[in-house]
Enzyme design. Structure first.
Site, short mmCIF file in Angstrom:
data_model
loop_
_atom_site.label_atom_id
_atom_site.label_comp_id
_atom_site.label_asym_id
_atom_site.label_seq_id
_atom_site.Cartn_x
_atom_site.Cartn_y
_atom_site.Cartn_z
N TRP A 101 -1.58 6.97 12.82
CA TRP A 101 -0.63 6.85 11.58
C TRP A 101 0.70 7.71 11.89
CZ3 TRP A 101 -1.41 2.58 9.79
CH2 TRP A 101 -2.83 2.07 9.77
N ASP A 167 2.00 12.30 4.54
CA ASP A 167 1.37 10.92 4.50
C ASP A 167 -0.14 11.37 4.03
OD1 ASP A 167 -0.14 8.60 4.56
OD2 ASP A 167 0.53 8.24 6.55
N LYS A 191 -6.81 3.16 -0.57
CA LYS A 191 -7.88 4.24 0.10
C LYS A 191 -8.53 4.83 -0.84
CE LYS A 191 -6.39 2.85 4.15
NZ LYS A 191 -5.19 3.52 4.76
C1 LIG Z 1 -4.12 3.10 5.64
C2 LIG Z 1 -3.16 4.19 6.04
C3 LIG Z 1 -1.65 3.90 6.36
C4 LIG Z 1 -1.06 2.51 6.29
O1 LIG Z 1 -1.22 2.04 5.08
P1 LIG Z 1 -0.35 0.68 4.62
O2 LIG Z 1 -0.27 0.60 3.15
O3 LIG Z 1 -1.44 -0.59 5.18
O4 LIG Z 1 1.08 0.44 5.24
C5 LIG Z 1 -1.06 4.82 6.48
N1 LIG Z 1 -1.49 6.13 6.41
C6 LIG Z 1 -2.67 6.69 6.51
C7 LIG Z 1 -3.28 8.06 6.67
C8 LIG Z 1 -3.68 5.51 6.25
O5 LIG Z 1 -5.06 5.75 6.14
#
Ligand SMILES: *Cc1c(COP(=O)(O)O)cnc(C)c1O
Length: 357
Positions: A101, A167, A191
Protein backbone atom coordinates in the site's frame (compact mmCIF):
# COMPACT_ATOMS: atom_id res chain seq x y z
CA UNK A 1 -23.35 -22.31 11.65
CA UNK A 2 -22.17 -18.74 12.13
CA UNK A 3 -18.56 -18.65 11.03
CA UNK A 4 -15.62 -16.70 12.36
CA UNK A 5 -14.49 -14.42 9.56
CA UNK A 6 -10.72 -13.90 9.51
CA UNK A 7 -10.72 -12.20 6.09
CA UNK A 8 -8.58 -9.10 5.65
CA UNK A 9 -11.36 -7.06 4.07
CA UNK A 10 -14.20 -6.63 3.51
CA UNK A 11 -14.05 -8.02 6.99
CA UNK A 12 -15.91 -9.03 10.09
CA UNK A 13 -18.36 -6.57 11.65
CA UNK A 14 -19.72 -6.68 15.20
CA UNK A 15 -22.76 -8.96 15.45
CA UNK A 16 -25.03 -6.25 16.97
CA UNK A 17 -24.06 -3.91 14.13
CA UNK A 18 -25.05 -6.46 11.48
CA UNK A 19 -28.35 -7.05 13.26
CA UNK A 20 -29.22 -3.37 13.41
CA UNK A 21 -28.01 -2.82 9.84
CA UNK A 22 -30.26 -5.65 8.59
CA UNK A 23 -33.24 -4.18 10.39
CA UNK A 24 -32.65 -0.76 8.83
CA UNK A 25 -32.70 -2.29 5.35
CA UNK A 26 -36.29 -3.34 6.01
CA UNK A 27 -37.51 -0.32 7.93
CA UNK A 28 -35.32 2.52 9.04
CA UNK A 29 -36.20 4.39 12.17
CA UNK A 30 -39.90 3.53 11.91
CA UNK A 31 -40.16 5.49 8.66
CA UNK A 32 -41.78 2.65 6.74
CA UNK A 33 -38.86 3.01 4.33
CA UNK A 34 -35.55 1.26 3.90
CA UNK A 35 -32.32 3.08 4.74
CA UNK A 36 -31.39 2.17 1.15
CA UNK A 37 -34.15 4.28 -0.37
CA UNK A 38 -34.24 7.47 1.67
CA UNK A 39 -32.84 10.80 0.53
CA UNK A 40 -29.37 11.74 1.64
CA UNK A 41 -30.93 15.12 2.42
CA UNK A 42 -33.68 13.69 4.64
CA UNK A 43 -33.45 14.74 8.26
CA UNK A 44 -33.13 11.08 9.23
CA UNK A 45 -30.05 10.55 7.09
CA UNK A 46 -28.52 13.89 8.03
CA UNK A 47 -28.80 12.74 11.64
CA UNK A 48 -26.86 9.56 10.72
CA UNK A 49 -24.11 11.59 9.08
CA UNK A 50 -23.96 14.00 12.00
CA UNK A 51 -23.66 11.18 14.50
CA UNK A 52 -20.97 9.46 12.42
CA UNK A 53 -18.90 12.67 12.36
CA UNK A 54 -19.50 13.41 16.04
CA UNK A 55 -18.44 9.90 17.05
CA UNK A 56 -15.20 10.13 15.08
CA UNK A 57 -14.47 13.48 16.74
CA UNK A 58 -15.26 12.10 20.18
CA UNK A 59 -13.22 8.91 19.81
CA UNK A 60 -10.16 10.68 18.41
CA UNK A 61 -10.56 13.79 20.53
CA UNK A 62 -10.66 16.14 17.53
CA UNK A 63 -11.32 19.82 17.99
CA UNK A 64 -12.77 22.18 15.39
CA UNK A 65 -9.42 22.50 13.60
CA UNK A 66 -10.28 19.14 12.06
CA UNK A 67 -12.72 18.09 9.37
CA UNK A 68 -14.22 14.61 9.16
CA UNK A 69 -15.19 13.45 5.68
CA UNK A 70 -16.94 10.37 4.33
CA UNK A 71 -15.81 9.95 0.74
CA UNK A 72 -15.82 7.36 -2.02
CA UNK A 73 -13.02 5.99 -4.18
CA UNK A 74 -11.43 3.81 -1.51
CA UNK A 75 -8.19 4.34 0.32
CA UNK A 76 -6.57 3.96 -3.10
CA UNK A 77 -7.96 7.33 -4.19
CA UNK A 78 -6.38 8.90 -1.13
CA UNK A 79 -2.98 7.87 -2.45
CA UNK A 80 -3.31 10.66 -5.02
CA UNK A 81 -5.80 12.99 -3.30
CA UNK A 82 -3.47 13.53 -0.34
CA UNK A 83 -0.58 14.64 -2.55
CA UNK A 84 -2.84 16.60 -4.89
CA UNK A 85 -4.29 18.59 -2.01
CA UNK A 86 -1.32 18.87 0.34
CA UNK A 87 1.90 18.86 -1.68
CA UNK A 88 2.70 22.19 -3.36
CA UNK A 89 4.71 22.13 -6.60
CA UNK A 90 8.42 22.36 -5.88
CA UNK A 91 8.07 21.04 -2.34
CA UNK A 92 8.81 17.66 -0.93
CA UNK A 93 6.93 14.94 0.91
CA UNK A 94 8.61 12.08 2.78
CA UNK A 95 7.34 8.51 2.54
CA UNK A 96 8.21 5.40 4.48
CA UNK A 97 7.76 2.31 2.34
CA UNK A 98 6.41 -0.55 4.43
CA UNK A 99 4.57 -2.59 1.85
CA UNK A 100 2.24 -2.86 -1.09
CA UNK A 101 0.00 0.00 0.00
CA UNK A 102 2.86 2.40 0.75
CA UNK A 103 4.42 1.54 -2.60
CA UNK A 104 1.18 2.49 -4.33
CA UNK A 105 0.89 5.70 -2.31
CA UNK A 106 4.44 6.67 -3.34
CA UNK A 107 3.73 6.02 -7.01
CA UNK A 108 0.65 8.23 -7.00
CA UNK A 109 2.21 11.06 -4.97
CA UNK A 110 5.03 11.31 -7.50
CA UNK A 111 2.48 12.58 -10.01
CA UNK A 112 2.24 15.79 -8.01
CA UNK A 113 5.60 16.67 -6.54
CA UNK A 114 8.88 15.55 -5.12
CA UNK A 115 8.64 12.39 -3.09
CA UNK A 116 11.50 11.17 -0.97
CA UNK A 117 11.36 7.55 0.13
CA UNK A 118 13.20 7.97 3.42
CA UNK A 119 13.14 4.29 4.39
CA UNK A 120 11.96 0.96 3.05
CA UNK A 121 11.74 -2.62 4.24
CA UNK A 122 11.50 -3.99 0.72
CA UNK A 123 14.89 -5.71 1.14
CA UNK A 124 13.19 -8.30 3.36
CA UNK A 125 9.83 -8.48 1.67
CA UNK A 126 8.43 -5.90 4.09
CA UNK A 127 8.60 -8.17 7.12
CA UNK A 128 9.64 -5.35 9.47
CA UNK A 129 9.16 -1.61 10.03
CA UNK A 130 12.33 0.22 8.95
CA UNK A 131 13.99 2.89 11.07
CA UNK A 132 13.93 6.41 9.73
CA UNK A 133 14.75 9.97 10.65
CA UNK A 134 11.94 12.43 10.23
CA UNK A 135 12.99 14.95 7.63
CA UNK A 136 12.74 18.61 8.57
CA UNK A 137 12.20 19.87 5.04
CA UNK A 138 9.17 17.78 4.05
CA UNK A 139 5.65 19.19 3.95
CA UNK A 140 4.35 15.96 5.39
CA UNK A 141 5.45 12.48 6.35
CA UNK A 142 3.39 9.65 4.90
CA UNK A 143 3.11 6.42 6.89
CA UNK A 144 1.03 3.28 6.58
CA UNK A 145 0.18 2.49 10.19
CA UNK A 146 -0.73 -1.14 9.62
CA UNK A 147 0.46 -3.26 6.75
CA UNK A 148 -2.53 -5.46 6.12
CA UNK A 149 -0.76 -7.81 3.71
CA UNK A 150 2.53 -8.40 5.51
CA UNK A 151 1.26 -8.14 9.08
CA UNK A 152 3.43 -5.38 10.49
CA UNK A 153 2.30 -2.32 12.38
CA UNK A 154 3.86 0.95 13.48
CA UNK A 155 3.71 0.93 17.28
CA UNK A 156 4.92 4.45 17.92
CA UNK A 157 4.56 7.51 15.76
CA UNK A 158 7.53 9.89 15.60
CA UNK A 159 7.86 13.09 17.56
CA UNK A 160 9.16 16.21 15.81
CA UNK A 161 8.03 15.02 12.40
CA UNK A 162 6.17 17.13 9.88
CA UNK A 163 2.42 16.50 10.08
CA UNK A 164 1.87 12.80 9.52
CA UNK A 165 -0.38 11.76 6.66
CA UNK A 166 -1.39 8.26 7.56
CA UNK A 167 -3.09 5.37 5.81
CA UNK A 168 -4.91 3.71 8.71
CA UNK A 169 -7.20 1.57 6.59
CA UNK A 170 -6.64 -1.55 8.64
CA UNK A 171 -6.15 -0.24 12.16
CA UNK A 172 -8.25 2.89 12.51
CA UNK A 173 -10.04 2.91 15.89
CA UNK A 174 -8.02 -0.05 17.12
CA UNK A 175 -6.05 2.03 19.64
CA UNK A 176 -5.83 5.56 21.03
CA UNK A 177 -3.81 8.07 18.97
CA UNK A 178 -1.72 11.10 19.79
CA UNK A 179 -3.71 13.13 17.34
CA UNK A 180 -1.46 16.19 17.51
CA UNK A 181 1.16 14.29 15.52
CA UNK A 182 -1.12 13.91 12.52
CA UNK A 183 -2.20 16.14 9.68
CA UNK A 184 -4.45 13.76 7.78
CA UNK A 185 -5.68 10.25 8.38
CA UNK A 186 -7.50 8.12 5.83
CA UNK A 187 -9.06 4.71 6.00
CA UNK A 188 -11.14 2.59 3.69
CA UNK A 189 -14.04 1.46 5.87
CA UNK A 190 -14.03 -2.21 4.90
CA UNK A 191 -11.30 -3.41 7.26
CA UNK A 192 -11.99 -2.17 10.76
CA UNK A 193 -15.00 0.11 10.46
CA UNK A 194 -17.82 -0.79 8.11
CA UNK A 195 -18.74 -2.19 4.71
CA UNK A 196 -16.85 -1.36 1.52
CA UNK A 197 -17.94 1.85 -0.15
CA UNK A 198 -16.84 4.71 2.01
CA UNK A 199 -13.45 6.12 2.98
CA UNK A 200 -13.04 8.08 6.14
CA UNK A 201 -10.77 11.13 5.85
CA UNK A 202 -9.80 13.22 8.84
CA UNK A 203 -7.89 16.36 7.94
CA UNK A 204 -6.47 19.38 9.73
CA UNK A 205 -8.07 22.23 7.84
CA UNK A 206 -5.09 24.61 8.09
CA UNK A 207 -3.06 22.26 5.85
CA UNK A 208 -5.41 22.87 2.93
CA UNK A 209 -5.41 25.67 0.35
CA UNK A 210 -1.63 25.78 0.00
CA UNK A 211 -1.31 24.28 -3.45
CA UNK A 212 -1.70 26.31 -6.62
CA UNK A 213 -2.64 23.54 -8.99
CA UNK A 214 -6.21 23.21 -10.21
CA UNK A 215 -8.02 20.45 -8.40
CA UNK A 216 -11.14 18.88 -9.90
CA UNK A 217 -14.09 19.73 -7.68
CA UNK A 218 -14.77 16.17 -6.54
CA UNK A 219 -11.12 15.63 -5.61
CA UNK A 220 -10.77 18.79 -3.55
CA UNK A 221 -11.17 18.17 0.19
CA UNK A 222 -12.48 21.73 0.54
CA UNK A 223 -15.51 20.86 -1.57
CA UNK A 224 -16.49 18.08 0.80
CA UNK A 225 -15.73 20.12 3.90
CA UNK A 226 -17.94 22.97 2.68
CA UNK A 227 -20.82 20.57 1.96
CA UNK A 228 -20.45 18.25 4.96
CA UNK A 229 -19.67 15.23 2.76
CA UNK A 230 -22.88 15.82 0.79
CA UNK A 231 -21.66 17.77 -2.24
CA UNK A 232 -22.95 14.82 -4.21
CA UNK A 233 -24.78 11.71 -3.03
CA UNK A 234 -22.62 10.17 -0.32
CA UNK A 235 -22.36 6.39 0.18
CA UNK A 236 -25.31 6.40 2.57
CA UNK A 237 -25.44 2.78 3.66
CA UNK A 238 -21.70 2.31 4.27
CA UNK A 239 -21.77 5.51 6.31
CA UNK A 240 -24.77 4.25 8.28
CA UNK A 241 -23.13 0.93 9.11
CA UNK A 242 -19.86 2.70 10.00
CA UNK A 243 -21.86 4.94 12.33
CA UNK A 244 -23.31 1.82 14.01
CA UNK A 245 -19.78 0.44 14.46
CA UNK A 246 -18.64 3.71 16.03
CA UNK A 247 -21.61 3.52 18.40
CA UNK A 248 -20.57 -0.05 19.25
CA UNK A 249 -16.97 1.04 19.92
CA UNK A 250 -18.15 3.80 22.27
CA UNK A 251 -20.53 1.45 24.07
CA UNK A 252 -17.72 -1.05 24.54
CA UNK A 253 -15.30 1.28 26.24
CA UNK A 254 -13.80 3.32 23.40
CA UNK A 255 -10.32 3.08 21.95
CA UNK A 256 -8.51 2.12 25.14
CA UNK A 257 -10.79 -0.87 25.60
CA UNK A 258 -10.38 -1.80 21.92
CA UNK A 259 -6.61 -1.71 22.31
CA UNK A 260 -6.71 -3.82 25.45
CA UNK A 261 -8.82 -6.48 23.78
CA UNK A 262 -6.79 -6.36 20.59
CA UNK A 263 -3.55 -6.88 22.51
CA UNK A 264 -4.96 -9.83 24.38
CA UNK A 265 -6.38 -11.45 21.23
CA UNK A 266 -3.08 -10.93 19.37
CA UNK A 267 -1.16 -12.51 22.26
CA UNK A 268 -3.34 -15.62 22.02
CA UNK A 269 -2.59 -16.20 18.37
CA UNK A 270 1.07 -15.17 18.38
CA UNK A 271 1.80 -17.30 21.45
CA UNK A 272 0.40 -20.28 19.59
CA UNK A 273 2.35 -19.47 16.41
CA UNK A 274 5.55 -19.34 18.51
CA UNK A 275 4.74 -22.46 20.53
CA UNK A 276 3.41 -24.77 17.85
CA UNK A 277 6.27 -26.53 16.01
CA UNK A 278 4.18 -26.79 12.84
CA UNK A 279 3.95 -23.02 12.37
CA UNK A 280 6.21 -20.00 12.31
CA UNK A 281 5.76 -16.26 12.09
CA UNK A 282 7.68 -14.31 9.46
CA UNK A 283 7.54 -10.72 10.68
CA UNK A 284 9.86 -9.05 13.19
CA UNK A 285 8.33 -9.74 16.60
CA UNK A 286 8.49 -6.14 17.75
CA UNK A 287 6.57 -5.01 14.66
CA UNK A 288 3.86 -7.65 14.72
CA UNK A 289 0.44 -6.31 13.81
CA UNK A 290 -2.36 -6.56 16.35
CA UNK A 291 -4.79 -6.65 13.42
CA UNK A 292 -3.35 -9.08 10.86
CA UNK A 293 -1.36 -12.00 12.26
CA UNK A 294 0.64 -13.57 9.43
CA UNK A 295 2.32 -16.95 9.64
CA UNK A 296 3.55 -19.93 7.62
CA UNK A 297 3.92 -23.64 7.98
CA UNK A 298 7.27 -24.23 9.66
CA UNK A 299 10.16 -25.60 7.63
CA UNK A 300 9.57 -29.16 6.58
CA UNK A 301 5.78 -28.85 6.87
CA UNK A 302 4.98 -26.81 3.75
CA UNK A 303 3.10 -29.76 2.27
CA UNK A 304 0.46 -29.45 5.02
CA UNK A 305 -0.69 -25.93 4.11
CA UNK A 306 -3.79 -26.98 2.17
CA UNK A 307 -4.78 -29.42 4.89
CA UNK A 308 -4.50 -26.65 7.47
CA UNK A 309 -6.73 -24.29 5.49
CA UNK A 310 -9.23 -27.14 5.14
CA UNK A 311 -9.11 -27.79 8.90
CA UNK A 312 -9.76 -24.11 9.59
CA UNK A 313 -12.69 -24.04 7.21
CA UNK A 314 -14.15 -27.22 8.71
CA UNK A 315 -14.05 -25.56 12.14
CA UNK A 316 -15.79 -22.46 10.82
CA UNK A 317 -12.66 -20.29 10.82
CA UNK A 318 -12.73 -18.84 7.32
CA UNK A 319 -10.51 -16.43 5.39
CA UNK A 320 -7.20 -17.72 6.76
CA UNK A 321 -5.31 -17.98 3.49
CA UNK A 322 -2.58 -15.33 3.22
CA UNK A 323 -2.47 -12.62 0.56
CA UNK A 324 -1.43 -13.95 -2.85
CA UNK A 325 1.76 -11.85 -2.74
CA UNK A 326 3.11 -13.46 0.46
CA UNK A 327 1.37 -16.80 0.71
CA UNK A 328 1.03 -18.59 4.03
CA UNK A 329 -1.74 -17.63 6.39
CA UNK A 330 -3.21 -14.44 7.76
CA UNK A 331 -5.63 -14.19 10.63
CA UNK A 332 -7.25 -10.77 10.56
CA UNK A 333 -8.42 -10.10 14.08
CA UNK A 334 -9.94 -6.65 13.84
CA UNK A 335 -11.92 -4.95 16.63
CA UNK A 336 -15.03 -6.97 15.79
CA UNK A 337 -13.34 -10.38 16.10
CA UNK A 338 -14.42 -11.83 19.45
CA UNK A 339 -11.82 -13.46 21.68
CA UNK A 340 -13.70 -16.73 21.22
CA UNK A 341 -13.01 -16.59 17.50
CA UNK A 342 -9.27 -16.37 18.12
CA UNK A 343 -9.56 -19.21 20.65
CA UNK A 344 -11.34 -21.33 18.07
CA UNK A 345 -8.50 -20.77 15.61
CA UNK A 346 -5.86 -21.57 18.23
CA UNK A 347 -7.70 -24.82 18.96
CA UNK A 348 -7.62 -25.71 15.28
CA UNK A 349 -3.85 -25.17 15.31
CA UNK A 350 -3.47 -27.37 18.38
CA UNK A 351 -5.63 -30.14 16.94
CA UNK A 352 -3.65 -29.90 13.72
CA UNK A 353 -0.43 -30.40 15.65
CA UNK A 354 -1.84 -33.52 17.37
CA UNK A 355 -2.83 -34.98 14.04
CA UNK A 356 0.11 -33.99 11.83
CA UNK A 357 2.92 -33.08 14.22
C1 LIG B 1 -7.14 -2.35 1.86
C2 LIG B 1 -6.14 -1.28 1.99
C3 LIG B 1 -6.03 -0.24 1.05
C4 LIG B 1 -6.87 -0.19 -0.20
O1 LIG B 1 -8.16 0.17 0.10
P1 LIG B 1 -9.27 0.38 -1.02
O2 LIG B 1 -10.38 0.96 -0.23
O3 LIG B 1 -9.55 -0.95 -1.61
O4 LIG B 1 -8.73 1.32 -2.04
C5 LIG B 1 -5.11 0.76 1.28
N1 LIG B 1 -4.32 0.74 2.37
C6 LIG B 1 -4.38 -0.25 3.29
C7 LIG B 1 -3.50 -0.19 4.48
C8 LIG B 1 -5.30 -1.28 3.13
O5 LIG B 1 -5.37 -2.25 4.05
Amino acid sequence: MKKYNFSAGPAILPAPVLKEAAKAVKDFDGMGLSILEISHRSKQFVAVLDEAVASVKELLDLNDDWAVLWLTGGASSQFFMTAMNLLPQGEKAAYVNTGTWSTKAIKEAKLFGEVEEIASSKDQNFNYIPKYKSPKDAVYLHLTSNNTIFGTQIKKFPNDAPPIVCDMSSDIFSRPLEIEKFGLIYAGAQKNLGPAGTTLVIVRKDLLGKVERQIPTMLDYKTHIAKDSSFNTPPCYPIYVSMLTLRWIKKNGGLEAMQRKNKSKAKLIYDEIDRNPLFEGFTAKKDRSLMNATFNMAEGHADKADAFVAACNAAGCVGIKGHRSVGGFRASIYNAMPRNGVKALVEVMQEFEKKHG
